[in-house]
Design a protein around this motif. Structure first.
Motif, mmCIF file in Angstrom:
data_model
loop_
_atom_site.group_PDB
_atom_site.id
_atom_site.type_symbol
_atom_site.label_atom_id
_atom_site.label_comp_id
_atom_site.label_asym_id
_atom_site.label_seq_id
_atom_site.Cartn_x
_atom_site.Cartn_y
_atom_site.Cartn_z
ATOM 1 N N HIS A 26 23.343 32.452 -42.689
ATOM 2 C CA HIS A 26 23.841 33.317 -41.974
ATOM 3 C C HIS A 26 24.812 33.223 -40.513
ATOM 4 N N HIS A 71 23.082 37.806 -38.381
ATOM 5 C CA HIS A 71 24.256 36.584 -38.155
ATOM 6 C C HIS A 71 24.625 36.217 -36.948
ATOM 7 N N ASN A 126 14.796 41.477 -38.174
ATOM 8 C CA ASN A 126 16.267 42.087 -38.086
ATOM 9 C C ASN A 126 16.828 41.399 -39.027
ATOM 10 N N LEU A 127 17.898 41.962 -38.945
ATOM 11 C CA LEU A 127 19.004 40.880 -40.448
ATOM 12 C C LEU A 127 20.113 40.584 -39.549
ATOM 13 N N VAL A 152 27.417 41.861 -45.608
ATOM 14 C CA VAL A 152 26.520 42.081 -46.720
ATOM 15 C C VAL A 152 25.982 43.522 -47.233
ATOM 16 N N ARG A 157 22.812 45.774 -38.835
ATOM 17 C CA ARG A 157 23.689 44.477 -38.809
ATOM 18 C C ARG A 157 23.528 44.074 -37.660
ATOM 19 N N ARG A 209 31.729 46.895 -37.723
ATOM 20 C CA ARG A 209 31.065 46.230 -38.936
ATOM 21 C C ARG A 209 29.571 46.852 -38.528
ATOM 22 N N CYS A 210 29.613 46.191 -37.069
ATOM 23 C CA CYS A 210 27.536 45.797 -36.834
ATOM 24 C C CYS A 210 27.834 46.902 -35.951
ATOM 25 N N ASP A 211 25.574 47.069 -36.315
ATOM 26 C CA ASP A 211 25.176 48.104 -35.208
ATOM 27 C C ASP A 211 24.761 46.925 -34.203
#
Length: 386
Positions: A266, A247, A244-245, A15, A224, A281-283
């Motif tokens: 997504h 994938h 929430n965002l 993103v 993310r 890359r991910c939270d």
């Protein structure tokens, strides 16, 4: 991008974070191309290794006015009513940036779209699905909105979000042959019939809502979120509804066939032990009702630790207690499950994941006897900052 995946290419989705609302241009086509360039450059700025980055953005033009994602049901409803029985031009900007050669290519593909004369009831029903809220121009041709498009003039894939013929030519300019990108995903046991009845046989949307609410309470605000083993996307869709965002990835094409309607653009076909995501890359990573299905959870824990940012969290369901199994008419498992709490804590620690929170939620319509619905324990690990 499902279009790329269906064509045998498995991209890593990143993103960009570009604020689209504050970008302007002289024309709708220029706006689509400018947004694509900004997105590609924003992602390139975060990379440590060489990569080929594709940024895309779509804008629907009607009477010279650009329409992006509506965002709210009210705006989507108004736009769909104004579009019915008319035609528009769907512009998709493409920006390909190859970091090795430092070449940046910018292209625009445009396709004319003819819309059906929708009734008010059809508009209201379509808006209620949520699909038109998150797509450019408030419609799709490859989803629930397909029956409302009477015809197109130009590249079908461009309307979906990326022009495959155009992308093939752009890649050739940086010496990347299209067949070199093809991958062969691993098959999975779920067939289409099993996937179609999966939600109903597992407690339906009530159980998904309960699970998502428990996950939401353990998630950091913003950021993310990646759900591994997303299945039909029912839990992920509930998390999106809570702001929430998200994938999702899953190994089953049949399950993802349903998930892509809930999370258009997504979801990805991927193995949880080989995630198509770069390091850190991910939270947050979420795994609901997954780890008990695998023979060895350690490779998944290793991948989770790899893709999590420092201080990111991993949230997963764990083994139900023996008491809960007896209450629902089941016997304890013969062997220690891969989602057993003590097993997970020991294995996760090897990868810098430390248990720091726990909760539980009740299943719905899940009891195999007249007893109470089962209670699902859920835990949260936090990634070390080292």
């Amino acid at each position: 991008m499902q279009t790329l995946r269906d064509a045998g290419v498995e991209p890593e989705v990143i993103v960009s974070g570009v604020d689209e609302d504050h970008v302007t241009a002289d024309s709708p086509g220029d706006l689509a191309r400018t947004l694509a360039v900004l997105k590609a450059r924003a992602v390139v700025a975060t990379l440590d290794d060489h990569a080929t980055v594709l940024g895309c953005d779509s804008v629907l033009e009607i009477d010279g006015v650009a329409y992006g994602k509506p965002g709210t049901p009210e705006i989507a409803r108004e736009r769909l009513r104004s579009m019915r029985g008319r035609s528009g031009i769907l512009h998709t900007g493409h920006c390909l940036f190859d970091t090795a050669s430092k070449r940046e290519l910018r292209e625009l593909a445009s396709t004319t779209v003819h819309f059906a004369d929708l009734t008010d009831d059809e508009v209201d029903a379509y808006v209620a699905t949520g699909e038109p809220l998150v797509v450019a121009g408030s419609f799709t041709v490859d989803g629930l909105g397909g029956p409302f498009v009477t015809g197109i003039e130009g590249d079908y894939h461009n309307v979906v979000g990326v022009s495959l013929p155009l992308l093939r030519r752009m890649l050739a300019e940086v010496d990347i042959a299209w067949p070199s990108l093809w991958q062969s995903p691993k098959p999975f046991a779920y067939d289409e019939a099993e996937a179609a009845r999966y939600d109903e046989s597992r407690g339906g949307l009530e159980r998904a809502h309960a699970a998502a609410s428990a996950v939401h309470d353990l998630l950091p605000k913003g950021g993310r979120v990646l759900e591994v083993g997303t299945g039909t996307g029912s839990v992920a869709a509930e998390l999106v509804a809570q702001g929430n965002l998200v994938h999702g990835v899953d190994l089953s094409p049949a399950m993802l066939h349903h998930a892509r309607f809930r999370l258009p653009g997504h979801v990805a076909l991927a193995d949880a032990t080989r995630l198509p995501i770069a390091d850190r890359r991910c939270d947050a990573v979420v795994a609901v009702w997954l780890l008990h299905l695998v023979d060895d959870s350690e490779p998944i824990l290793a991948e989770v630790a790899r893709v999590l940012r420092p201080d990111g969290v991993f949230i997963t369901t764990t083994e139900k207690s023996d008491a809960t199994r007896y209450a629902s008419g089941r016997v304890p498992p013969e062997r220690r499950s891969q989602d057993a709490l003590t097993h997970l804590v020991a294995r996760a620690a090897q990868y810098g994941l430390t248990l720091d929170a726990a909760t539980s939620f009740a299943g719905h319509n899940q009891s195999r006897s007249s007893g109470p619905d089962p209670i699902y324990p859920m835990i949260r690990f936090r990634r070390s900052t080292h």
